[in-house]
Design a protein around this motif. Structure first.
Motif, PDB file in Angstrom:
ATOM      1  N   LEU A  87       0.792  -1.092   0.031  1.00 41.31           N
ATOM      2  CA  LEU A  87       0.127  -0.052   0.036  1.00 41.31           C
ATOM      3  C   LEU A  87       0.769   1.196  -0.105  1.00 41.31           C
ATOM      4  O   LEU A  87       1.715   1.537   0.715  1.00 41.31           O
ATOM      5  CB  LEU A  87      -0.910   0.018   1.329  1.00 41.31           C
ATOM      6  N   ASP A  88       0.738   2.063  -0.866  1.00 43.86           N
ATOM      7  CA  ASP A  88       1.181   3.307  -1.065  1.00 43.86           C
ATOM      8  C   ASP A  88       0.532   4.494  -0.345  1.00 43.86           C
ATOM      9  O   ASP A  88      -0.288   4.916  -0.808  1.00 43.86           O
ATOM     10  CB  ASP A  88       1.394   3.877  -2.630  1.00 43.86           C
ATOM     11  N   ILE A  89       0.873   4.538   0.980  1.00 39.33           N
ATOM     12  CA  ILE A  89       0.152   5.349   1.955  1.00 39.33           C
ATOM     13  C   ILE A  89       0.903   6.691   2.089  1.00 39.33           C
ATOM     14  O   ILE A  89       2.346   6.842   2.153  1.00 39.33           O
ATOM     15  CB  ILE A  89       0.067   4.718   3.500  1.00 39.33           C
ATOM     16  N   ASP A  90       0.361   7.582   1.820  1.00 35.98           N
ATOM     17  CA  ASP A  90       0.938   9.200   2.048  1.00 35.98           C
ATOM     18  C   ASP A  90       1.851   9.174   3.126  1.00 35.98           C
ATOM     19  O   ASP A  90       1.731   8.613   4.141  1.00 35.98           O
ATOM     20  CB  ASP A  90      -0.211  10.251   2.362  1.00 35.98           C
ATOM     21  N   PRO A  91       3.390   9.542   2.837  1.00 37.27           N
ATOM     22  CA  PRO A  91       4.320   9.552   3.873  1.00 37.27           C
ATOM     23  C   PRO A  91       4.180  10.054   5.214  1.00 37.27           C
ATOM     24  O   PRO A  91       4.435   9.338   6.293  1.00 37.27           O
ATOM     25  CB  PRO A  91       5.582  10.149   3.089  1.00 37.27           C
ATOM     26  N   GLY A  92       3.441  11.305   5.126  1.00 40.31           N
ATOM     27  CA  GLY A  92       3.093  11.846   6.502  1.00 40.31           C
ATOM     28  C   GLY A  92       2.099  10.989   7.233  1.00 40.31           C
ATOM     29  O   GLY A  92       2.355  10.809   8.563  1.00 40.31           O
ATOM     30  N   THR A  93       1.005  10.318   6.564  1.00 44.82           N
ATOM     31  CA  THR A  93       0.103   9.728   7.302  1.00 44.82           C
ATOM     32  C   THR A  93       0.762   8.490   7.834  1.00 44.82           C
ATOM     33  O   THR A  93       0.392   8.104   9.019  1.00 44.82           O
ATOM     34  CB  THR A  93      -1.109   9.267   6.159  1.00 44.82           C
ATOM     35  N   PHE A  94       1.847   7.842   6.719  1.00 41.44           N
ATOM     36  CA  PHE A  94       2.363   6.609   7.634  1.00 41.44           C
ATOM     37  C   PHE A  94       3.068   6.707   8.671  1.00 41.44           C
ATOM     38  O   PHE A  94       3.121   6.194   9.523  1.00 41.44           O
ATOM     39  CB  PHE A  94       3.099   5.972   6.241  1.00 41.44           C
ATOM     40  N   SER A  95       3.801   7.955   8.496  1.00 40.10           N
ATOM     41  CA  SER A  95       4.871   8.305   9.752  1.00 40.10           C
ATOM     42  C   SER A  95       3.928   8.569  11.186  1.00 40.10           C
ATOM     43  O   SER A  95       4.506   8.136  12.090  1.00 40.10           O
ATOM     44  CB  SER A  95       5.661   9.457   9.402  1.00 40.10           C
TER      45      SER A  95
END
Ligand code: G6P
Length: 486
Positions: A87-95
């Protein structure tokens, strides 16, 4: 999403593969290590299997975007040939979800890691992280819902994904859903440190599963205690099996103590790259010296600093061991986006230098510390261990405690924290320690070093037998079986 839908699905934050950009600019895939990869790969290959995981780096995100239908085909990487949906989750959301909620909040709670200097503050910043954790869990639930065939079985892993089971059930009530916790579970008084709504949401998220699995009975009971204390849920016990009933739905609790993959380990530990590192280590250690080995992620819960302090205490108190023992300590970088982890690595290095300064001589280094990752070098250390030191302040299981006796050449004595899940299975043959008690740990190290050779070899054999009792393949298939037959 087109193509074959899956009948068996697994979901975890870290998947079976990671990518990096090679020297020529192309993407290189690497198989992930660990019990989860062996266990989930055991479900078999084929187009009707699916593993859903998160892209953890820019290279992963790049690979995820390029994959047809979002599914990576990893045939040939020895991960069971099952399509992986990354899943290519937005980096900010992921972090915010991974660093903020999963690793800073839930991990700290379950490992009882808050102390005077790291008290949690639940404020607007935390709420932003929590909102991202909801989004991140929803992305997994939606991907699983899309990929699953009618009546499929989905097994969701760990504290990163505690909300996904309930979200998935809401989308796909036809599925059989499992959740498995690889961590300990906090006792209610500690767990209730979380904001009330968060404490309830995490429990209710997991209770969305038909079955919630834990590594030991102790963690399953703590989860049930939290459900009772926080949700007022009803807990029943039938022949030792626990079940939690909340809002008219019942979730069975299962205990599956993940073991080590002996076949893989024994084969991998005797390859030429490991032989070379073994020879180099022995050269540095010097002839006739005993070897104490520890291998961990540089992780606060692994208690590496107190382990080093205990070794220093051993050398201070028992001068006869100076010059006759070397401590090989490998602590690999982990979660370095979090300041606590960077500071911890620095503390480990500082204490190591102090030990070297206090005791090192021209022909004896008391300690070999490495803080970079090198899997073959870890296996080389496993092989030459006389004593294994595994002293976490709290640990879901701890596979290193199982791997070292299996890989060691001459048998090793195990100094083991009674707060590791592995203690339930190995405690009888180990030298037990209270992980906070540095004096006790120093004496346990001495006892382990002085254990007669025949006793050490016998105990090591029994440790190895217990360590392989539930190999990852069986661990996973048992869960699937239990889930299908409930
Ligand atoms: C623990 C967790 C796993 C996690 C692993 C490594 O064992 O239970 O879910 O993958 O630590 O941590 P990382 O943050 O590097 O994935």
């Amino acid at each position: 999403m087109s193509g074959v839908r899956a009948s068996v699905l697994a979901a975890s934050n870290r998947g079976p593969v990671s990518f990096r950009v090679g020297d020529d600019g192309s993407l290189e895939a690497r198989r992930g290590g660990g019990g989860l990869v062996s266990g989930l790969s055991a479900a078999g290959g084929g187009p009707d299997r699916r593993w859903v995981c998160a892209a953890l780096s820019d290279a992963d995100r790049h690979a995820a975007r390029e994959a047809p239908d979002g599914r990576l085909d990893l045939a040939g990487l020895d991960v069971g040939d099952q399509p992986v949906r990354m899943l290519d989750i937005d980096p900010g959301t992921f972090s915010r979800a991974y660093n903020g909620i999963a690793n800073s909040t839930l991990w700290f709670v379950h490992h009882l890691m808050y102390d005077g200097s790291t008290q949690p503050v639940f404020d607007a910043h935390f709420r932003r992280q929590w909102a991202s954790y909801l989004d991140y869990n929803r992305a997994f639930a939606e991907a699983l819902a899309e990929e699953a065939a009618d009546g499929a079985t989905a097994v969701v892993q760990d504290y990163h994904l505690s909300l996904a089971p309930a979200m998935l059930r809401a989308l796909r009530p036809d599925l059989r859903i499992g959740h498995f916790s690889h961590t300990p579970w906090a006792p209610p008084d500690y767990y209730r440190m979380l904001p009330d709504d968060v404490a309830a949401a995490v429990l209710e998220g997991i209770l969305g599963a038909d079955r919630a699995g834990f590594l030991t009975d102790r963690w399953a009971r703590a989860f049930a205690d939290c459900c009772r204390a926080v949700l007022g849920a009803d807990v029943s016990e039938d022949g030792g099996s626990l079940a939690v009933t909340h809002r008219g739905r019942t979730t069975e609790l299962g205990v599956h103590g993940l073991g080590t993959d002996a076949e893989f380990l024994r084969e991998r530990a005797y390859r030429p790259d490991v032989d070379a590192r073994r020879a180099a280590l022995l050269e540095r250690i010097g002839p006739g010296r005993k070897v104490i080995v520890r291998v961990d992620r540089t992780e606060l819960s692994k208690n590496i600093v107190r382990g080093l302090l205990a070794y220093r205490e051993l050398l201070r108190r028992h001068a006869e061991w100076r010059g006759r023992v070397v401590h090989v300590a490998f602590a690999y970088p982990s979660r370095h986006d979090l300041p606590e982890y960077r500071e911890y690595t620095a503390a480990v290095q500082r204490v190591a230098r102090e030990i070297e300064d206090e005791f090192g001589t021209a022909d004896w280094s008391p300690l070999i510390l490495h803080v970079e990752d090198d899997f073959p070098r870890s296996l080389a250390a496993y092989r030459i261990a006389d004593v294994a030191l595994v002293n976490p302040i709290r640990d879901g299981m701890n596979l290193v405690a199982k791997e070292i006796p299996v890989a060691s050449e001459n048998g090793c004595a195990l100094v083991l924290s009674r707060e590791a899940g592995a203690f339930a299975e190995l405690g009888g043959e180990a030298v037990p320690v209270n992980p906070f008690d540095v004096d006790m740990t120093a004496e346990a190290l001495r006892e382990a070093l002085e254990m007669p050779d025949d006793e050490r070899a016998e105990r090591s054999k029994r440790l190895a037998a217990a360590a392989v009792a539930l190999p990852p393949q069986k661990w996973f298939l048992d869960q699937l079986e239990a889930l299908r037959h409930e």
